[in-house]
Motif scaffolding. Structure first.
Motif, PDB file in Angstrom:
ATOM      1  N   UNK A  16       1.376 -53.655  -7.147  1.00  0.00           N
ATOM      2  CA  UNK A  16       0.529 -54.342  -6.176  1.00  0.00           C
ATOM      3  C   UNK A  16      -0.629 -53.449  -5.730  1.00  0.00           C
ATOM      4  N   UNK A  17      -0.351 -52.177  -5.520  1.00  0.00           N
ATOM      5  CA  UNK A  17      -1.386 -51.274  -5.048  1.00  0.00           C
ATOM      6  C   UNK A  17      -2.436 -50.991  -6.125  1.00  0.00           C
ATOM      7  N   UNK A  18      -1.996 -50.851  -7.374  1.00  0.00           N
ATOM      8  CA  UNK A  18      -2.949 -50.694  -8.468  1.00  0.00           C
ATOM      9  C   UNK A  18      -3.843 -51.921  -8.564  1.00  0.00           C
ATOM     10  N   UNK A  53      -9.962 -55.741   4.624  1.00  0.00           N
ATOM     11  CA  UNK A  53      -9.426 -57.080   4.326  1.00  0.00           C
ATOM     12  C   UNK A  53      -8.020 -57.301   4.847  1.00  0.00           C
ATOM     13  N   UNK A  54      -7.330 -56.253   5.203  1.00  0.00           N
ATOM     14  CA  UNK A  54      -5.963 -56.423   5.694  1.00  0.00           C
ATOM     15  C   UNK A  54      -5.375 -55.087   6.068  1.00  0.00           C
ATOM     16  N   UNK A  55      -4.181 -55.055   6.642  1.00  0.00           N
ATOM     17  CA  UNK A  55      -3.582 -53.787   7.061  1.00  0.00           C
ATOM     18  C   UNK A  55      -3.500 -52.800   5.904  1.00  0.00           C
ATOM     19  N   UNK A  56      -4.239 -51.714   6.020  1.00  0.00           N
ATOM     20  CA  UNK A  56      -4.331 -50.714   4.965  1.00  0.00           C
ATOM     21  C   UNK A  56      -4.718 -49.397   5.619  1.00  0.00           C
ATOM     22  N   UNK A  57      -4.323 -48.297   4.980  1.00  0.00           N
ATOM     23  CA  UNK A  57      -4.593 -46.973   5.527  1.00  0.00           C
ATOM     24  C   UNK A  57      -5.245 -46.116   4.454  1.00  0.00           C
ATOM     25  N   UNK A  83      -9.081 -39.542  -2.852  1.00  0.00           N
ATOM     26  CA  UNK A  83      -8.573 -40.159  -1.632  1.00  0.00           C
ATOM     27  C   UNK A  83      -7.463 -41.134  -1.996  1.00  0.00           C
ATOM     28  N   UNK A  84      -6.777 -41.609  -0.975  1.00  0.00           N
ATOM     29  CA  UNK A  84      -5.644 -42.502  -1.219  1.00  0.00           C
ATOM     30  C   UNK A  84      -5.737 -43.730  -0.324  1.00  0.00           C
ATOM     31  N   UNK A  85      -5.466 -44.915  -0.935  1.00  0.00           N
ATOM     32  CA  UNK A  85      -5.341 -46.173  -0.194  1.00  0.00           C
ATOM     33  C   UNK A  85      -3.854 -46.509  -0.120  1.00  0.00           C
ATOM     34  N   UNK A  86      -3.359 -46.670   1.100  1.00  0.00           N
ATOM     35  CA  UNK A  86      -1.928 -46.920   1.302  1.00  0.00           C
ATOM     36  C   UNK A  86      -1.707 -48.247   1.999  1.00  0.00           C
ATOM     37  N   UNK A  87      -0.867 -49.084   1.393  1.00  0.00           N
ATOM     38  CA  UNK A  87      -0.356 -50.280   2.036  1.00  0.00           C
ATOM     39  C   UNK A  87       1.135 -50.075   2.278  1.00  0.00           C
ATOM     40  N   UNK A  88       1.575 -50.282   3.499  1.00  0.00           N
ATOM     41  CA  UNK A  88       3.013 -50.259   3.753  1.00  0.00           C
ATOM     42  C   UNK A  88       3.570 -51.629   3.376  1.00  0.00           C
ATOM     43  N   UNK A  89       4.632 -51.610   2.597  1.00  0.00           N
ATOM     44  CA  UNK A  89       5.240 -52.853   2.115  1.00  0.00           C
ATOM     45  C   UNK A  89       6.735 -52.805   2.427  1.00  0.00           C
ATOM     46  N   UNK A  90       7.245 -53.925   2.925  1.00  0.00           N
ATOM     47  CA  UNK A  90       8.633 -53.992   3.357  1.00  0.00           C
ATOM     48  C   UNK A  90       9.286 -55.237   2.802  1.00  0.00           C
ATOM     49  N   UNK A 106      11.202 -49.752   2.881  1.00  0.00           N
ATOM     50  CA  UNK A 106       9.813 -49.514   3.258  1.00  0.00           C
ATOM     51  C   UNK A 106       9.161 -48.635   2.201  1.00  0.00           C
ATOM     52  N   UNK A 107       8.118 -49.141   1.577  1.00  0.00           N
ATOM     53  CA  UNK A 107       7.328 -48.358   0.632  1.00  0.00           C
ATOM     54  C   UNK A 107       6.037 -47.951   1.320  1.00  0.00           C
ATOM     55  N   UNK A 108       5.778 -46.668   1.360  1.00  0.00           N
ATOM     56  CA  UNK A 108       4.613 -46.186   2.086  1.00  0.00           C
ATOM     57  C   UNK A 108       3.688 -45.331   1.257  1.00  0.00           C
ATOM     58  N   UNK A 109       3.296 -44.178   1.792  1.00  0.00           N
ATOM     59  CA  UNK A 109       2.237 -43.366   1.193  1.00  0.00           C
ATOM     60  C   UNK A 109       2.583 -42.874  -0.204  1.00  0.00           C
ATOM     61  N   UNK A 110       3.859 -42.674  -0.502  1.00  0.00           N
ATOM     62  CA  UNK A 110       4.234 -42.186  -1.834  1.00  0.00           C
ATOM     63  C   UNK A 110       3.805 -43.152  -2.930  1.00  0.00           C
ATOM     64  N   UNK A 111       3.634 -44.430  -2.581  1.00  0.00           N
ATOM     65  CA  UNK A 111       3.259 -45.445  -3.562  1.00  0.00           C
ATOM     66  C   UNK A 111       1.798 -45.869  -3.415  1.00  0.00           C
ATOM     67  N   UNK A 112       1.071 -45.217  -2.501  1.00  0.00           N
ATOM     68  CA  UNK A 112      -0.338 -45.527  -2.338  1.00  0.00           C
ATOM     69  C   UNK A 112      -1.135 -45.180  -3.583  1.00  0.00           C
ATOM     70  N   UNK A 113      -2.263 -45.849  -3.765  1.00  0.00           N
ATOM     71  CA  UNK A 113      -3.088 -45.658  -4.955  1.00  0.00           C
ATOM     72  C   UNK A 113      -4.160 -44.611  -4.675  1.00  0.00           C
ATOM     73  N   UNK A 114      -4.192 -43.568  -5.515  1.00  0.00           N
ATOM     74  CA  UNK A 114      -5.172 -42.502  -5.363  1.00  0.00           C
ATOM     75  C   UNK A 114      -6.386 -42.767  -6.245  1.00  0.00           C
ATOM     76  N   UNK A 115      -7.551 -42.468  -5.704  1.00  0.00           N
ATOM     77  CA  UNK A 115      -8.816 -42.644  -6.435  1.00  0.00           C
ATOM     78  C   UNK A 115      -9.450 -41.267  -6.601  1.00  0.00           C
ATOM     79  N   UNK A 116      -9.693 -40.875  -7.848  1.00  0.00           N
ATOM     80  CA  UNK A 116     -10.306 -39.588  -8.161  1.00  0.00           C
ATOM     81  C   UNK A 116     -11.753 -39.788  -8.604  1.00  0.00           C
TER      82      UNK A 116
END
Length: 548
Positions: A61-63, A110-114, A146-153, A160-170
């Motif tokens: 989902x994050x990708x 667009x929605x809850x994102x960190x 940088x990293x875009x993180x969506x918390x998903x439950x 709870x899936x959090x920052x470990x699954x966030x998508x990093x942009x290089x």
């Protein structure tokens, strides 16, 4: 990159387009974009709820969200094979930084994102800021990653899936003299890619070992340099085999009593120590969440079926003893060692498989490399217990006696004396080696097959003999897992389980069914069932609709 990964924490995705064949970034069709507030690491975060959540699904989902936003704004991008199986990484040309940051900032609104800075490493690691706040982006205009993180439950808010699954942009730096884009940090494959390279779409298994090359899945836009198999990549199918019995089933108890020559009393049977805890259901949940690379699942049983089991998923099968015992005169059998000696006869079973008892669980996401090497060899996990030297005596436990039988065979064949058993973790096995053991030790193997109940003359093949025989013939190596063992008959059971749920640092764990009175078993159930439900809250596809 470790084979074992830290597990998810316990306690509507942005509506962007995604390339064809990718998972939709929004919640499933017809399902409202349900936003909840959850407590994570002492702070409150807004999270997206998903009924079908899993670590691999959260990664997908994050990708899709990030790639879809970049695609919608015309920003060229490519997936990178990063250093962590959980964290997706997308590469962007440094010259497209302004357009990429604009697309990501709009996505964050667009929605809850960190959002957080990854490179250069910030003073406060993983400091997440609300991506809808324009001020959060001010300091990121020079970030190399940088990293875009969506918390998903899940709906219970336990997974709870959090920052470990966030998508990093290089941001990859152009080197026009060499005609390449240079990576801002190390990855698992390439320090640079050609500036003139034509993008390709490849399978998800190229970017995370949680996905299997042998299973269908989404395809991802990348560069040709990342479309290669590495020496440690596993591309062969891996199956799972369980042996399962419902010891509380009166018909099974009746068959057992008849073979033993005992009278069967229905009243006594109802008060027996057998109680169905549905461990198999939760073990399958742990498999679905944490080992999604498994191909097929086989449940070997004596004409029994769990009431909750749904076989419609297409990759789970019931196998009766009659299907795997060529010598039907050895049936019925109530000897787990005899049943395990015949697992290689399962029709359609892969060469490489994991054998589990129903009280074994995958505690957090694991790569198949935890159990196998890419050259096909297996790993094994020795326990710290030592087996006494000398012949079998009346003081030996049944397991120690059987390991002594294994020891004699190993000593005669290889001149080595085994002194350790195995940890109670999923056993990596090879079908061909099980068949080879049957051929190499025919008399001892046949004696085990025809032993209807556990006997001091049995071999214990899946627990011990396979691993030592494979090792001494050059086809296995010692492995390591962070392993937990839960003994039910302890006074502080509730405290131990609570600690295990909070830490979630076991790769695998076993809940041992020690002897207890019927009243004690009922008390244990009142503690164990809530623990398993909290640890594995997401139903697997193998549970009937009513159970889900």
């Amino acid at each position: 990159m470790n084979d074992a990964l830290p597990g998810p924490q316990t306690l509507p995705t942005p509506a962007v387009s995604a390339p064809a064949g990718w998972p939709a970034p929004a919640t499933p069709a017809g399902e409202p974009d349900d936003i909840r507030e959850v407590l994570v690491d002492g702070g409150r975060r807004r999270a997206h709820m998903h009924a079908d959540l899993s670590p691999l699904r959260g990664r997908q989902l994050n990708v899709a969200a990030v790639a879809g936003a970049l695609e919608a704004h015309g920003v060229d991008h490519f997936l990178v094979r990063g250093m962590d199986d959980r964290t997706p990484v997308i590469g962007v040309n440094e010259e497209d930084r302004v357009a990429a940051l604009g697309a990501l900032e709009k996505l964050g609104a667009a929605g809850p994102c960190y959002v957080s800075q990854v490179l250069p490493k910030p003073p406060i690691v993983s400091a997440l800021r609300d991506a809808a706040d324009p001020a959060a982006w001010v300091d990121l205009h020079r970030a190399r990653a940088l990293k875009m993180t969506w918390f998903r439950i899940d709906p219970t808010e336990k997974l709870v899936l959090g920052a470990a699954y966030g998508c990093e942009i290089e941001f990859w730096r152009p080197d026009r003299k060499a005609d390449v884009l240079r990576a801002p940090r190390r990855n698992r494959m390439m320090p640079a890619v050609s500036m003139a390279g034509v993008p390709v779409e490849v399978g998800e298994h190229r970017f995370t070992r949680l996905a299997a090359a042998t299973k269908p899945g989404p395809r991802f836009r990348t560069r040709p340099e990342f479309d290669h198999s590495l020496p440690d990549d596993i591309d062969f199918p891996i199956d799972v085999v369980y042996t399962w019995v419902d010891g509380a089933d009166p018909e099974w108890q009746r068959r057992r009593a008849e073979v033993k020559g005992e009278a069967f009393h229905a009243e006594a049977a109802s008060e027996s120590r057998y109680i169905n805890r549905d461990e198999l259901k939760y073990s399958l949940r742990s498999l679905h969440l944490n080992a999604p690379w498994v191909r097929n699942i086989y449940i070997v049983t004596d004409r029994q079926r769990p009431a909750w089991l749904d076989l419609s998923a297409g990759n789970i099968f019931l196998v009766n003893h009659e299907d795997i015992f060529p010598d039907r005169s050895a049936l019925p059998t109530f000897n787990s060692c005899a049943i395990e000696s015949q697992l290689h006869n399962i029709d359609g079973l892969a060469e490489h498989f994991l054998y589990l008892n129903d009280d074994m669980f995958f505690g957090r996401p694991l790569a198949p490399q935890t159990f196998f090497l890419a050259n096909g060899n297996t790993k094994f996990f020795l326990s710290q217990n030592r087996i006494p030297i000398g012949p079998i005596t009346s003081l030996d436990s049944p397991v120690d006696a059987m390991i002594k039988n294994n020891r004699r065979l190993i000593e005669e064949r290889f001149g080595r004396t085994l002194t350790q058993g195995s940890q109670h973790v999923p056993y990596p096995l090879r079908r061909s080696i099980l068949a080879e053991i049957e051929r190499e030790f025919p008399a001892e193997h046949a004696r085990t097959v025809r032993s209807r109940f556990r006997s001091a003359t049995d071999l214990t093949i899946t627990y011990s003999l396979h691993h030592y025989y494979s090792f001494l013939t050059g086809r296995a190596l010692p492995g390591h897992v962070n392993y937990g063992y839960v003994q039910l008959a302890v006074p502080d059971l509730a405290a131990r389980l609570k600690r295990a749920e909070a830490r979630r640092d076991w790769d695998t764990f076993c809940i041992n069914d020690a002897f207890s009175t019927y009243a004690q078993l009922q008390q244990q159930m009142a503690i164990l069932e809530p623990f398993l439900e909290a640890y594995f809250p997401v139903p697997s596809p193998y549970e009937s609709a009513g159970q889900r």
